[in-house]
Design a protein around this motif. Structure first.
Motif, PDB file in Angstrom:
ATOM      1  N   HIS A 118      -3.079   1.202  -4.991  1.00  0.00           N
ATOM      2  CA  HIS A 118      -3.217   2.503  -4.906  1.00  0.00           C
ATOM      3  C   HIS A 118      -2.234   3.256  -5.954  1.00  0.00           C
ATOM      4  O   HIS A 118      -1.791   4.384  -5.438  1.00  0.00           O
ATOM      5  CB  HIS A 118      -3.168   2.965  -3.544  1.00  0.00           C
ATOM      6  CG  HIS A 118      -3.768   2.410  -2.605  1.00  0.00           C
ATOM      7  ND1 HIS A 118      -5.110   1.841  -2.735  1.00  0.00           N
ATOM      8  CD2 HIS A 118      -3.388   1.939  -1.213  1.00  0.00           C
ATOM      9  CE1 HIS A 118      -5.537   1.250  -1.558  1.00  0.00           C
ATOM     10  NE2 HIS A 118      -4.292   1.136  -0.784  1.00  0.00           N
ATOM     11  N   HIS A 148      -8.813   1.240  -5.719  1.00  0.00           N
ATOM     12  CA  HIS A 148      -9.648   2.482  -5.436  1.00  0.00           C
ATOM     13  C   HIS A 148      -9.786   2.968  -4.134  1.00  0.00           C
ATOM     14  O   HIS A 148      -9.317   3.859  -3.559  1.00  0.00           O
ATOM     15  CB  HIS A 148     -10.920   2.347  -6.365  1.00  0.00           C
ATOM     16  CG  HIS A 148     -11.793   3.674  -6.407  1.00  0.00           C
ATOM     17  ND1 HIS A 148     -11.808   4.540  -5.554  1.00  0.00           N
ATOM     18  CD2 HIS A 148     -12.085   4.164  -7.603  1.00  0.00           C
ATOM     19  CE1 HIS A 148     -12.859   5.442  -5.945  1.00  0.00           C
ATOM     20  NE2 HIS A 148     -12.918   5.484  -6.975  1.00  0.00           N
ATOM     21  N   SER A 174       1.534  11.139  -5.389  1.00  0.00           N
ATOM     22  CA  SER A 174       0.929  11.074  -6.726  1.00  0.00           C
ATOM     23  C   SER A 174       1.888  11.166  -7.857  1.00  0.00           C
ATOM     24  O   SER A 174       2.861  11.783  -7.941  1.00  0.00           O
ATOM     25  CB  SER A 174       0.027  12.313  -7.039  1.00  0.00           C
ATOM     26  OG  SER A 174      -0.283  12.424  -8.307  1.00  0.00           O
ATOM     27  N   HIS A 230       0.829  -1.358  -0.170  1.00  0.00           N
ATOM     28  CA  HIS A 230       0.094  -0.179   0.069  1.00  0.00           C
ATOM     29  C   HIS A 230       0.873   1.261  -0.143  1.00  0.00           C
ATOM     30  O   HIS A 230       1.981   1.335   0.687  1.00  0.00           O
ATOM     31  CB  HIS A 230      -0.822  -0.084   1.329  1.00  0.00           C
ATOM     32  CG  HIS A 230      -1.680   1.386   1.703  1.00  0.00           C
ATOM     33  ND1 HIS A 230      -2.772   1.442   1.941  1.00  0.00           N
ATOM     34  CD2 HIS A 230      -0.713   2.334   1.919  1.00  0.00           C
ATOM     35  CE1 HIS A 230      -2.884   2.598   2.263  1.00  0.00           C
ATOM     36  NE2 HIS A 230      -1.749   3.252   2.573  1.00  0.00           N
ATOM     37  N   LYS A 276      -2.806  11.509  -3.342  1.00  0.00           N
ATOM     38  CA  LYS A 276      -2.309  12.224  -2.065  1.00  0.00           C
ATOM     39  C   LYS A 276      -0.934  12.987  -2.298  1.00  0.00           C
ATOM     40  O   LYS A 276      -0.152  12.767  -2.974  1.00  0.00           O
ATOM     41  CB  LYS A 276      -1.973  11.021  -1.134  1.00  0.00           C
ATOM     42  CG  LYS A 276      -3.254  10.218  -0.793  1.00  0.00           C
ATOM     43  CD  LYS A 276      -2.728   9.095   0.069  1.00  0.00           C
ATOM     44  CE  LYS A 276      -4.241   8.189   0.541  1.00  0.00           C
ATOM     45  NZ  LYS A 276      -4.093   7.051   1.211  1.00  0.00           N
ATOM     46  N   SER A 304      -7.871   6.432  -2.273  1.00  0.00           N
ATOM     47  CA  SER A 304      -6.656   6.222  -2.862  1.00  0.00           C
ATOM     48  C   SER A 304      -6.806   6.160  -4.409  1.00  0.00           C
ATOM     49  O   SER A 304      -5.847   5.394  -5.153  1.00  0.00           O
ATOM     50  CB  SER A 304      -6.043   4.883  -2.546  1.00  0.00           C
ATOM     51  OG  SER A 304      -5.817   5.003  -1.185  1.00  0.00           O
ATOM     52  N   PHE A 305      -7.852   6.882  -5.144  1.00  0.00           N
ATOM     53  CA  PHE A 305      -8.015   7.146  -6.500  1.00  0.00           C
ATOM     54  C   PHE A 305      -8.201   8.288  -6.786  1.00  0.00           C
ATOM     55  O   PHE A 305      -9.371   8.966  -6.425  1.00  0.00           O
ATOM     56  CB  PHE A 305      -8.980   5.790  -6.936  1.00  0.00           C
ATOM     57  CG  PHE A 305      -9.013   5.790  -8.484  1.00  0.00           C
ATOM     58  CD1 PHE A 305      -7.981   5.334  -9.342  1.00  0.00           C
ATOM     59  CD2 PHE A 305     -10.452   6.350  -9.045  1.00  0.00           C
ATOM     60  CE1 PHE A 305      -8.347   5.587 -10.705  1.00  0.00           C
ATOM     61  CE2 PHE A 305     -10.442   6.606 -10.396  1.00  0.00           C
ATOM     62  CZ  PHE A 305      -9.526   5.953 -11.184  1.00  0.00           C
ATOM     63  N   SER A 306      -7.521   8.763  -7.911  1.00  0.00           N
ATOM     64  CA  SER A 306      -7.837  10.066  -8.575  1.00  0.00           C
ATOM     65  C   SER A 306      -8.010   9.989  -9.785  1.00  0.00           C
ATOM     66  O   SER A 306      -7.174   9.464 -10.797  1.00  0.00           O
ATOM     67  CB  SER A 306      -6.623  10.977  -8.203  1.00  0.00           C
ATOM     68  OG  SER A 306      -6.482  12.177  -9.065  1.00  0.00           O
ATOM     69  N   SER A 317     -11.680   9.490  -4.738  1.00  0.00           N
ATOM     70  CA  SER A 317     -11.429   9.369  -3.776  1.00  0.00           C
ATOM     71  C   SER A 317     -11.338  10.567  -3.042  1.00  0.00           C
ATOM     72  O   SER A 317     -11.275  11.017  -1.861  1.00  0.00           O
ATOM     73  CB  SER A 317     -10.389   8.368  -3.297  1.00  0.00           C
ATOM     74  OG  SER A 317     -10.633   7.171  -3.743  1.00  0.00           O
ATOM     75  N   ASN A 370      -3.026   6.832  -6.664  1.00  0.00           N
ATOM     76  CA  ASN A 370      -3.602   7.829  -5.740  1.00  0.00           C
ATOM     77  C   ASN A 370      -3.376   9.144  -6.011  1.00  0.00           C
ATOM     78  O   ASN A 370      -2.431   9.430  -6.614  1.00  0.00           O
ATOM     79  CB  ASN A 370      -2.993   7.395  -4.298  1.00  0.00           C
ATOM     80  CG  ASN A 370      -1.586   7.742  -4.320  1.00  0.00           C
ATOM     81  OD1 ASN A 370      -1.551   9.028  -3.641  1.00  0.00           O
ATOM     82  ND2 ASN A 370      -0.740   6.912  -4.268  1.00  0.00           N
ATOM     83  N   GLY A 427       0.999   5.491   0.057  1.00  0.00           N
ATOM     84  CA  GLY A 427       0.118   6.578   0.560  1.00  0.00           C
ATOM     85  C   GLY A 427       1.053   7.641   0.906  1.00  0.00           C
ATOM     86  O   GLY A 427       1.868   8.392   0.291  1.00  0.00           O
TER      87      GLY A 427
END
Length: 406
Positions: free
Chosen positions: A226, A260, A235, A203, A231, A264-266, A359, A229, A205
């Motif tokens: 993710h 997702h 990103s 994961h 974040k 965690s999904f853009s 997200s 993501n 993040g």
């Protein structure tokens, strides 16, 4: 050998008039029938098969694909505060195989197996959390505080005793989980993965550790979940060097998984990556009770989002069926061959407008949606449909196919 979770049925099953997609199997008719024996094996595949006394599923021109496989979900219901029941994201949603992504660690895996996996209608596998307690109190009590959170000997023992179910190790490499412990948990997971010959799902993040450094430790077959993501600090489109590292990772055989989830999904990250030719290898939901009625909903909606961002329809199907099966070293070839276990999803691709969010809360309107009709598990045909989310505070509704009240 057939999976013993395919429940024996008294009669054969005949699927009529389905259009195959995602099988990569030459010689298939453009519209076909599939006859499945009562014990779940494929008896015949042809353009036209007589119904005889078999139970009949009329596809009516709908698509048939290998069974949808959700590589990242959380289904240790009752064992963690975040998990859903398998049927909330499983067969009644068109998903035939679910991989639980680290809900359980070595200390509570036995319960996940006995109370969730073994009774389930779906095929369920698991990534074992490196942290002994798993996600018992997700993001409230960390599973990776320091070395007191990890029992290496017991983790190895549990994996060896459950090789039929455990398909890899899960580690959450994020500051909100491990504080300043940085890369140590991932390094430990990689060491165990080499000893046990299993992949790591990591994961990514909020840093530390840096997404950049995580990619540098992974090897072929490992999974970054993710991957798109949005974040800050994590990103791939806010940092060109990181983007190039992600491209290089994909070339090295590292699996980029959507995962997702609720955070965690853009859309922006996914769209930018796809426009530059960086496709996810696998599409998964990270479905749990905090994302079910908010941003995720189900597998079909998640697949529809990737379709809307520019992935081809067959690419989406492969990333949601055979690619995740390969990621966990399960059969993914010639799935319509005689004698193979029947595990399929029958679905339509419908036109119409559907407003969804990512997200980060960004809204988008989908103009095509995957609409599951049946999940085929052996000779069992489970009626399926997309999840209908409810707003907070509204009274729950009862799903007609799984009976679960949202």
């Amino acid at each position: 050998m057939f999976d013993n979770r395919f429940k024996p049925q008294a009669r054969n099953l005949l699927i009529k008039g389905a259009r195959p997609v995602g099988f990569a199997q030459p010689g298939l008719p453009p519209v076909l029938d599939v006859l499945v024996s009562a014990d779940g094996a494929i008896l015949d595949v042809a353009a036209d098969i007589a119904a005889d006394t078999a139970k009949l599923v009329e596809a009516k021109g709908a698509f048939i694909s290998p069974g949808w496989t959700d590589l990242h979900a959380h289904v240790w219901y009752g064992g963690t505060d975040i998990s859903i029941r398998p049927e909330q994201g499983g067969a009644p949603r068109g998903v035939t195989t679910i991989v639980d992504a680290g809900s359980a660690g070595e200390a509570n895996f036995h319960g996940l197996r006995e109370f969730i996996i073994e009774p389930a209608r779906e095929n369920i596998y698991a990534f074992l959390n490196l942290g002994s307690i798993g996600l018992v109190a997700c993001n409230r009590v960390t599973e990776l505080q320091d070395m007191r959170s990890i029992d290496i000997d017991r983790t190895i023992a549990v994996i060896k005793e459950n090789r039929d179910i455990i398909v890899g190790l899960k580690v959450r490499a994020s500051a909100v989980i491990s504080g300043g412990w940085d890369l140590v948990p991932l390094k430990l997971a990689k060491k165990l993965s080499r000893v046990l010959d299993l992949p790591v799902m990591v994961h990514v993040g909020e840093p530390p550790p840096l997404y950049d450094d995580v990619l540098g430790l992974l090897t072929e077959g490992d999974i970054v979940t993710h991957c798109f993501n949005g974040k800050q600090g994590g990103s791939i489109i806010e940092d060109e060097d990181l983007y190039k590292l992600a491209e290089d990772a994909a070339k090295r055989g590292i699996i980029l998984d959507v995962g997702h989830g609720g955070a965690s999904f853009s859309f922006d990250v996914g769209k930018a990556a796809l426009e530059r030719g960086l496709l996810p290898n696998t599409i998964s939901t990270d479905l749990h009770n905090r994302s079910l009625d908010t941003s995720v909903w189900d597998m079909a909606t998640t697949m529809s989002k990737l379709l809307s961002l520019g992935m081809g329809m067959e690419d989406v199907i492969i990333a949601s069926s055979t690619a995740p099966k390969r990621a966990i070293n399960k059969p993914a070839d010639n799935l319509l061959a005689k004698g193979k276990p029947a595990e399929f999803t029958i679905f339509d691709l419908e036109q119409g407008d559907l407003v969804v969010t990512d997200s980060q809360g960004a809204r988008s309107t989908l103009h095509q949606t995957f609409e599951p009709r049946y999940a085929i598990l052996g000779a069992e045909a489970v009626t399926a449909h997309r999840h209908q989310p409810i707003a907070a505070g509204e009274p729950g509704h009862k799903c007609p196919s799984c009976g679960w009240k949202s």
